[in-house]
Design a protein around this motif. Structure first.
Motif, PDB file in Angstrom:
ATOM      1  N   LEU A   1       0.791  -1.221   0.000  1.00  0.00           N
ATOM      2  CA  LEU A   1       0.000   0.000   0.000  1.00  0.00           C
ATOM      3  C   LEU A   1       0.828   1.279   0.000  1.00  0.00           C
ATOM      4  N   PHE A   2       2.101   1.160   0.352  1.00  0.00           N
ATOM      5  CA  PHE A   2       2.946   2.356   0.417  1.00  0.00           C
ATOM      6  C   PHE A   2       4.168   2.181  -0.478  1.00  0.00           C
ATOM      7  N   SER A   3       3.962   1.608  -1.669  1.00  0.00           N
ATOM      8  CA  SER A   3       5.132   1.315  -2.505  1.00  0.00           C
ATOM      9  C   SER A   3       5.851   2.609  -2.891  1.00  0.00           C
ATOM     10  N   ALA A   4       5.102   3.710  -2.965  1.00  0.00           N
ATOM     11  CA  ALA A   4       5.758   4.983  -3.282  1.00  0.00           C
ATOM     12  C   ALA A   4       6.735   5.355  -2.172  1.00  0.00           C
ATOM     13  N   THR A   5       6.354   5.061  -0.939  1.00  0.00           N
ATOM     14  CA  THR A   5       7.241   5.362   0.191  1.00  0.00           C
ATOM     15  C   THR A   5       8.474   4.464   0.138  1.00  0.00           C
TER      16      THR A   5
END
Lengths: 420, 478, 333
Positions: free
Chosen positions: A190-194
């Motif tokens: 869910l936080f692959s951008a992070t």
């Protein structure tokens, strides 16, 4: 103690830790469940007393009230840094949950989640589905629905609200060493951008990034729920995977995962084959903020925003990392850090606790939201996916315009601004 | 003394639940276990019920119900007491920790009214922005409640200069065991008549429950300086303590820690930087006006060095100062590192006798083969010899108790008191007759009888029951 | 003297020992008992405790209850009772010491008292400030002192009549006493001088102030929140008649009215403070109590019964003095 009532259980092994408690009560005011539920049974001292009573045989493992008070613990470990006697509360809690599991299973929802997280072939599609769902307007639409479904939707909706930034390319000279990052389950899902931001900011700060294929869920959720067997299984796989790429540091951007991985040595203490490897592995684990703080971190471009910071329990209490995340924010020119009252208090996320004990979780979250509202800051920085979603969901449902964000994303946005 | 209940327990539990809500009445034995001990888990007494009122009116209603039923009760704050004062078998525990509102703050007149469950540290955080503080600072300040402070007449390191709880409480609203609500003292000033507020403070829960408490606040001192003097001998540190007191300087605090204490603190997360090879350290704090403090600091430093201190270090800043204090304040908790059980003593001796009594304690500990950790308020002569031991080892337990009795008797013989701040509770009741005559004990019983004619509030505490002449007459006539 | 070990800074004496005697003995060791009740040092320690009498030094050192460590008394059944102890900190047993303090002999005859002592200050100086003559307003000055870190041993405001009786002319005057080591007194004096024009006066001013009660017909003490005096101090000081000498202790929050006998007042009017106390009404907890320290004997029955009429006090009286032989008629009996 004369005549242990539960010989051979993980709890019996934990007796020295229980004996370290002298009942001074200094933990009471640090405990979010005691402050909210107002019963010493829901305090660290009270729970330790119940653990001792289990071993003495004055209560039985199938006693519903004992199970209730042990279940209601968030596992935030805020009691540990205030304990003069050094009681390893987190370990005692895991041992107790593991012992109680033998007389009754975890609730269905917990078993389901743990089952999925322990199996990469199930977790990947589950996360894929969540990601797809998060990209639709559905979670936002349903986030106001009462109860757990609405809260879960709000959690998902909160993941799509990061700060905008333009792409930049990060180049590393690698002088600070080789780093492999834990991808994580929720972070990856869910936080692959992070996760990508994490790699970039580490590179900017002189770390050489290497991959560690074969890594899995860290097992934190399982250990907290007392499923030590699966936690150990996952730990062994991760140790083996990371050993292969042999990094100097293992970078973790999820505080809960980092805390568990640093303690793999304890988790595998009774496994002669793995104990030493686990301890050696644990000593290489760093929260991403620690690696960045060690490098300065480098200042980026101006980001004139107001931010407040909420400390994840597993970062400040379990890992005792308090200053490093603040040094990340301090490296961002123009960023105004607004102090958050009681920022050291738990937000009520606690892994899957918010889904299993919703009432207590909400009670713990409420003052957190009020304090965030009082800051007036549009961003709340916190370095753990559970906290990001718990606070993010709470903000959406309370109709507070602030958004939760990982400090790495803020630093990344600052570097992006510098690049322009 | 347990009186018969006029109706059965489940009915009482139901009726209590009607007042405070289901969640705030505990009746299952497994949930009551936690309430069977306080900060001194050597004593365990299993209560019958626990009830936690969430508002002042609920507390009054609870007490009135118990009065109607003729049931005995014991008040409890945070359960950090060190004398077994809030424990009794088959009793109803009234937990006051949910009454935690700060009711009103009067900055100009330096006073604040709080509910009994307000924790000391929280009160101090609340008033600090106004340059004020609540002076009594029990070492358990991070957890203990003002209501508990009142019940025990709590002290703390800084009581050397600022006085104990009784010097800071102005007024209280109290619900008597009969359910009647009375005002003791005056929120606004002085009054004539008997000092009932003074009589209530330190009554260990035997006179009723305080529902609100108005306390004086103290202006934060202009300057605070903290010294750490370390010694290679306990005796030298004791003599220096007596010399500082005799010099006439009144330090804000003067604390003593011996070698074993230093070493457990240094092993804990509250490691303060005390030299681990020292046999004793003195932590001395001076406060007040900058000019006066600087002058006194030089005198104290000189007394320490002339008295044989190896080093005298002055904390450079507040961070270092607080670290030195955290080590001291958490020393008691840190003793869990030595063994699972701890016995804590609280005797007070004349301050000129320190060196002699510490030598006696040393000899007694050797005689019984037990490890005594001394950490105490030296400036007040308030000793805290602590012994960590394994309660499951009957031989060791017996030696520990013999040693403690002998230590206590030595303090009494020196003209001291059996408790300086922890209260009598269960733990020291056996010594009351060594320091008070029958008539004196009876006079105390009579005072209790006025507040609680039925002896239902915290029965079996403080006074050995046979010392109450009139009560015995009534009880035997029943 | 029962026992006195100077190094302990505690003193045990029989109840009939005068404050003067205590002052002499402790003075030999550069120590003192900082209690200066109104009246004189010819009074006894037993009476001081029994009446809870305090004077100007209460500002710096507290009330008798704060200095008392233990006592012995004989109750109404002739039994000897001991309370407290001889050490500086003590919570053993219920606090009969505080109970007896201010009980006016109605619960027992105090036969022995143990008190805590202090080292005598190396420097001890007193200054007078004439109020109202080109000075800051009284209220302003008091607020400034309260907000400062100044820690005076004593701080009293006198009205014109009281100032005149001490030889300061008939102008309202503030008296302030600073003590301690030389640097602390110098620093306070310097800070205080920036707030007001001061003039050093003799230490004998204090005994003279305490003796002001001497041949008074009545002494009435009024107690309320300290800040409430700030707002009314100026008007009280301005409009009183010369017959009433007033001193206000703004830190302790008390005002004493010493009225000379003029021979022709009605008993009831003697118990009336005789001046207008125009306190601002500011809500809950801001009451005022009027305490009669001295009245003509025939006036006592006229004033309303005091707080000893409450059931707890009556119960204690009955328990300690079942035959009502101890100072009957006082405190509402």
């Amino acid at each position: 103690m004369p005549g242990c009532a539960l010989p051979g259980t993980p709890l019996a092994d934990a007796l020295p830790g229980i004996n370290a408690c002298v009942h001074c009560g200094f933990c009471l005011q640090a405990c979010p469940t005691y402050l909210n539920l107002e019963d010493e049974n829901d305090s660290p001292r009270g729970r330790i007393f119940l653990m001792r009573s289990l071993l003495e045989g004055t209560v039985k493992p199938d006693d519903p009230s004992v199970q209730q008070h042990i279940d209601q613990c968030l596992g935030c470990r805020a009691c540990e840094p205030v304990c003069p006697s050094g009681v390893p509360y987190g370990q005692l809690l895991e041992a107790t949950r593991a012992t109680l599991r033998e007389s009754r299973p975890n609730p269905f929802i917990a078993r389901f989640i743990l089952f999925v997280f322990a199996r990469a072939w199930l977790l990947r599609p589950a996360m894929f589905f969540s990601r797809l769902l998060a990209a639709t307007p559905i979670p936002t639409l349903l986030s106001g629905v009462k109860g757990r479904i609405g809260f879960a939707m709000a959690m998902l909706a909160s993941t799509g609200r990061s700060i905008e930034r333009s792409p930049y390319s990060a180049i590393s000279r690698g002088e600070r060493g080789r780093v492999a990052a834990l991808r994580g389950c929720v972070m990856d899902g869910l936080f692959s951008a992070t996760n990508r931001a994490t790699e970039r900011v580490l590179k900017v700060n002189g770390y050489a990034m290497v991959d560690a294929p074969g890594q899995q869920c860290c097992g934190a959720l399982h250990a907290h729920a007392g499923d030590l067997e699966n936690a150990r299984k996952l730990a062994r796989r991760n140790i083996a995977a990371f050993e292969k790429s042999n990094p100097e540091f293992v970078a973790v951007n999820a505080a809960g995962c980092g805390a568990t991985m640093k303690e793999y040595g304890h988790l595998l203490k009774d496994d002669p084959e793995w104990h030493e490897r686990a301890a050696a592995f644990g000593s290489r684990v760093r929260d991403v903020s620690e690696l960045l703080a060690a490098a300065g971190p480098r200042a980026g471009g101006a980001l004139p925003i107001r931010v407040t910071y909420d400390a994840p329990c597993h970062l400040q209490h379990a890992q005792r990392v308090t200053q490093a995340p603040l040094s990340m924010l301090a490296a961002i020119p123009g960023l105004e850090l607004v102090p958050l009252h009681d920022s050291d208090q738990c937000c009520g996320s606690a892994g899957i606790y918010n889904l299993i004990e919703p009432a207590t979780s909400d009670a713990v979250l409420a003052p957190k939201l009020a304090n965030i509202r009082a800051t007036g800051a549009p961003w709340v920085a916190t370095g753990n996916p559970g906290c990001l979603m718990q606070i993010g969901a709470g903000l959406i449902r309370a109709e507070i315009s602030a958004k939760s964000i990982h400090p790495v994303d803020l630093l990344d946005a600052s570097y992006a601004a510098f690049g322009q | 003394m347990i009186l018969p209940s006029r109706s059965n327990a489940s009915t009482v539990a139901d009726r209590l639940a009607e007042i405070v809500g289901d969640r705030h009445v505990l009746s299952r034995p497994s949930e009551l276990l936690v309430y069977n001990s306080d900060g001194l888990p050597g004593y365990r007494r299993q209560p019958r019920l626990a009830v936690f009122p969430g508002a002042r009116d609920e507390a009054i209603a609870v007490v009135r119900l118990l009065a109607d039923e003729g049931l005995p009760f014991v008040p409890r704050g945070a359960g950090t007491g060190l004398s077994g004062g809030s424990l009794a078998d088959d009793i109803i525990v009234i937990g006051l920790h949910r009454l935690k509102d700060i009711i009103s703050l009067d900055i100009e007149n330096r006073r604040v009214t709080v509910e009994p469950g307000v924790v000391n540290l929280r009160l101090n955080k609340y008033v600090a922005p106004h340059g004020l503080l609540y002076a009594p600072d029990p070492s358990s300040e991070a957890a203990c409640t003002i209501g508990g402070n009142v019940a025990e007449n709590a002290g703390g390191p800084h009581c050397l200069k600022y006085g104990v709880t009784l010097n800071h409480v102005l007024a209280m609203t109290v619900v008597l065991p009969s359910g009647e609500v009375v005002e003791l003292g005056s929120k606004f000033g002085e009054h004539d008549g008997y000092d009932l507020r003074g009589a209530f403070i330190g009554s260990e829960g035997c006179f009723g429950l305080a529902l609100d408490i108005t306390v004086k606040l103290t202006q934060r001192p202009q300057t605070v300086r903290t010294l750490l003097a370390d010694f290679m001998s306990v005796d030298k540190a004791a003599r220096v303590t007596s010399a500082i007191i005799a010099s006439g300087i009144v330090p804000a605090a003067l604390e003593f820690m011996d070698g074993p204490t230093i070493r457990v603190v240094e092993a804990s997360i509250y490691a303060a930087g005390y030299p681990k090879d020292a046999e004793a350290v003195l932590l001395i704090e001076l406060d007040g006006l900058e000019a006066g403090v600087s002058a006194d600091l030089e005198v104290v430093r000189r007394v320490c060095i002339e008295g044989g201190a190896r080093n005298v270090k002055v904390a450079r800043d507040d961070v270092e100062r607080l670290k030195l204090w955290q080590g001291r304040k958490k020393a008691f908790g840190a003793m869990g590192r030595l063994a699972s059980h701890l016995i804590v003593q609280d005797a007070v001796i004349p301050r000129t006798r320190l060196s002699e009594i510490l030598a006696t304690i040393g000899a007694i500990s050797k005689k019984y083969g037990v490890l005594v950790c001394n950490v105490f308020h030296a400036g007040d002569g308030n000793l805290h010899p602590n012994i960590a031991y394994n309660a499951d080892d009957t031989d060791e337990s017996e030696r520990v108790h013999k040693a403690m009795t002998e230590i206590m008797n030595a303090c009494i013989a020196a003209g001291g008191s059996i408790t300086g701040e922890h209260g009598v509770g269960l733990d020291k009741m056996g010594y009351m007759e060594s320091i008070f005559s029958d008539n004196s004990l009876n006079a105390m019983c009579e005072l209790r009888g006025v507040f609680d004619p039925e002896h239902r509030a915290n029965p079996g505490k403080v006074m050995p029951i046979h010392s109450c002449k009139e009560w015995n007459a009534v009880a035997s006539a029943r | 003297m029962v026992s006195y070990v100077p190094g302990d800074l505690t003193l045990t004496v029989r109840g009939g020992t005068t404050l003067a005697e205590i002052g002499r003995v402790t003075g030999e060791h550069d120590q003192w008992l900082p209690l200066d009740p109104f009246g004189s040092d010819e009074g006894t320690i037993g009476a001081t405790i029994a009446t809870a009498s305090a004077g100007p030094l209460a500002t710096g050192f507290g009330l008798p209850r704060d200095l008392l460590l233990g006592l012995e008394f004989v109750n109404g059944r002739g039994e000897i009772v001991r309370a407290g102890g001889k050490v500086v900190k003590n919570v053993a047993g219920f606090d009969l010491s505080r109970l007896l303090t201010g009980s006016w002999g109605t619960l027992g005859v105090i036969t022995e008292v143990t008190v805590r002592l202090y080292s005598r200050p190396k420097v001890d100086r007193t200054f007078a400030v004439p109020l109202g003559r080109g000075q800051k307003s009284t209220t302003e000055l008091l607020r400034a002192v309260a907000a400062s870190p100044l820690a005076p041993f004593a701080l009293e405001i006198l009205n014109g009549a009281a100032a005149l009786s001490l030889g300061f002319g008939d102008n309202p005057t503030l008296l302030v006493r600073f003590g301690g080591n030389a640097p602390v007194v110098d620093a306070q004096l310097k800070a205080f001088s920036q707030l007001a024009r001061t003039e050093e006066v003799e230490q004998s001013t204090w005994p003279a102030l305490r003796k002001m009660d001497g041949d008074a017909a009545s002494v009435i003490r009024i107690s309320t929140l300290p800040t409430r005096f700030l707002t009314v101090a100026s008007s009280i000081l301005a409009d009183t008649e010369p017959r009433i000498m007033i001193s206000i202790n703004p830190r302790r929050g008390i005002m004493r009215l010493v009225t000379q006998d003029d021979g022709d007042r009605e008993p009831a009017s003697i118990a009336d403070p005789g001046i207008s106390l125009d306190f601002p009404s500011d809500g809950e907890g801001a009451g005022t109590s009027v305490i009669f320290e001295k009245l003509p004997a025939e006036v006592w029955p006229v004033v309303s019964p005091s707080v000893a009429s409450d059931p707890l006090s009556r119960g204690i009286k009955k328990a300690y003095d079942p035959h009502n032989i101890l100072n009957p008629g006082i405190l509402g009996h």
